[in-house]
Design a protein around this motif. Structure first.
Motif, short mmCIF file in Angstrom:
data_model
loop_
_atom_site.label_atom_id
_atom_site.label_comp_id
_atom_site.label_asym_id
_atom_site.label_seq_id
_atom_site.Cartn_x
_atom_site.Cartn_y
_atom_site.Cartn_z
N HIS A 94 -3.20 16.71 2.90
CA HIS A 94 -2.17 17.53 3.53
C HIS A 94 -0.78 17.28 2.95
CE1 HIS A 94 -5.12 18.87 6.40
NE2 HIS A 94 -5.42 17.60 6.68
N MET A 95 -0.68 16.33 2.03
CA MET A 95 0.62 16.00 1.43
C MET A 95 0.89 16.95 0.27
SD MET A 95 1.62 13.56 3.31
CE MET A 95 0.82 12.62 4.58
N THR A 96 2.10 17.46 0.24
CA THR A 96 2.52 18.36 -0.84
C THR A 96 3.87 17.90 -1.36
OG1 THR A 96 3.74 19.85 0.64
CG2 THR A 96 1.37 20.30 0.33
N THR A 156 -1.66 2.58 6.15
CA THR A 156 -2.77 2.16 5.30
C THR A 156 -2.70 0.66 5.00
OG1 THR A 156 -2.87 4.37 4.33
CG2 THR A 156 -3.94 2.60 3.10
N ILE A 157 -1.53 0.17 4.66
CA ILE A 157 -1.36 -1.25 4.37
C ILE A 157 -1.60 -2.09 5.63
CG2 ILE A 157 0.34 -3.02 3.74
CD1 ILE A 157 1.44 -0.95 1.69
N ALA A 158 -1.10 -1.62 6.77
CA ALA A 158 -1.35 -2.34 8.03
C ALA A 158 -2.84 -2.38 8.35
CB ALA A 158 -0.57 -1.68 9.17
N SER A 159 -3.54 -1.30 8.07
CA SER A 159 -4.99 -1.26 8.30
C SER A 159 -5.71 -2.26 7.40
CB SER A 159 -5.54 0.14 8.04
OG SER A 159 -4.96 1.08 8.92
N LEU A 160 -5.29 -2.34 6.15
CA LEU A 160 -5.90 -3.31 5.23
C LEU A 160 -5.63 -4.74 5.67
CD1 LEU A 160 -5.04 -1.49 1.88
CD2 LEU A 160 -7.34 -1.82 2.83
N ILE A 194 -10.93 3.08 5.97
CA ILE A 194 -9.51 3.19 5.65
C ILE A 194 -9.29 4.21 4.54
CG2 ILE A 194 -7.52 1.93 4.68
CD1 ILE A 194 -8.70 -0.58 6.18
N ASN A 195 -10.11 4.15 3.51
CA ASN A 195 -9.97 5.07 2.39
C ASN A 195 -10.24 6.52 2.82
OD1 ASN A 195 -9.27 5.40 -0.29
ND2 ASN A 195 -11.39 5.35 -0.99
N ARG A 196 -11.25 6.72 3.66
CA ARG A 196 -11.56 8.06 4.17
C ARG A 196 -10.40 8.60 5.00
NH1 ARG A 196 -16.15 7.17 7.31
NH2 ARG A 196 -17.12 6.47 5.40
N ARG A 197 -9.83 7.76 5.86
CA ARG A 197 -8.69 8.17 6.68
C ARG A 197 -7.48 8.50 5.81
NH1 ARG A 197 -7.20 3.84 10.71
NH2 ARG A 197 -5.95 3.13 8.97
N PHE A 198 -7.25 7.67 4.79
CA PHE A 198 -6.16 7.94 3.86
C PHE A 198 -6.38 9.28 3.15
CE2 PHE A 198 -4.54 7.98 -0.47
CZ PHE A 198 -3.19 7.77 -0.24
#
Length: 169
Positions: free
Chosen positions: A44-46, A61-65, A34-38
């Motif tokens: 890519h966020m600016t 991310t929260i749904a994955s957790l 999950i952390n790697r995917r995040f």
């Protein structure tokens, strides 16, 4: 069923510890994925990334957790149901969720010979929820940094407009 009635506290703790270790291992592996995917998405966020994309990343991310926690509780519920400690899978899962979250209503119980599993399940929930909480703090720190960068960018834009207005007067 006779073997279930002749357990010892050492066996209860040994079985519980084994499953606890499996759950912690699964949690660690899941958190890394999950952390790697995040992180891959986050780079890519600016400042110009639309808010909806940021919110979607946070929601996924929260749904994955949450899904990870549901899978971990299933790891507990399957052997409890399979061994007939609580015959219904639904009731086994409910019992595990109740203990894992330390809700503790106690409407469904293990046989007395296996009741030490409940607190061990609670320990696994405390460990994994604490770990998840630290991951969420880290993620929200990243969001806070981006928010500060955006705010600074807005301030810089307002400052240059103000100076442009002062120069024209």
């Amino acid at each position: 069923m006779d073997e279930l009635s002749t357990t010892t506290p050492v066996l209860e703790i040994a079985v519980g510890t084994l499953i606890l270790i499996i759950v912690i291992f699964v949690h660690g592996a899941g958190i890394r994925v999950i952390n790697r995917r995040f992180s891959r998405s986050w780079i890519h966020m600016t400042r110009s990334t639309p808010h909806w994309r940021l919110n979607l990343l946070l929601a996924v991310t929260i749904a994955s957790l949450a899904t990870l926690h549901f899978a971990e509780t299933l790891i507990w519920a399957i052997p409890i149901s399979a061994r007939g400690l609580i015959p219904s899978m639904r009731d086994s899962y409910y019992f595990v969720l109740e203990n894992y979250t330390t809700l503790g209503e106690g409407t469904i119980r293990l046989p007395d010979q296996w009741r030490l599993l409940g607190p061990v399940i609670a320990i696994s929930g405390l460990f994994t929820f604490g770990w998840t909480g630290s991951v969420l703090v880290s993620i929200m720190t990243e969001f806070g940094r981006l928010d500060r960068e955006r705010a600074k960018g807005l301030d810089d834009g307002a400052s240059s407009e103000d100076s442009g207005n002062r120069n024209s007067s």
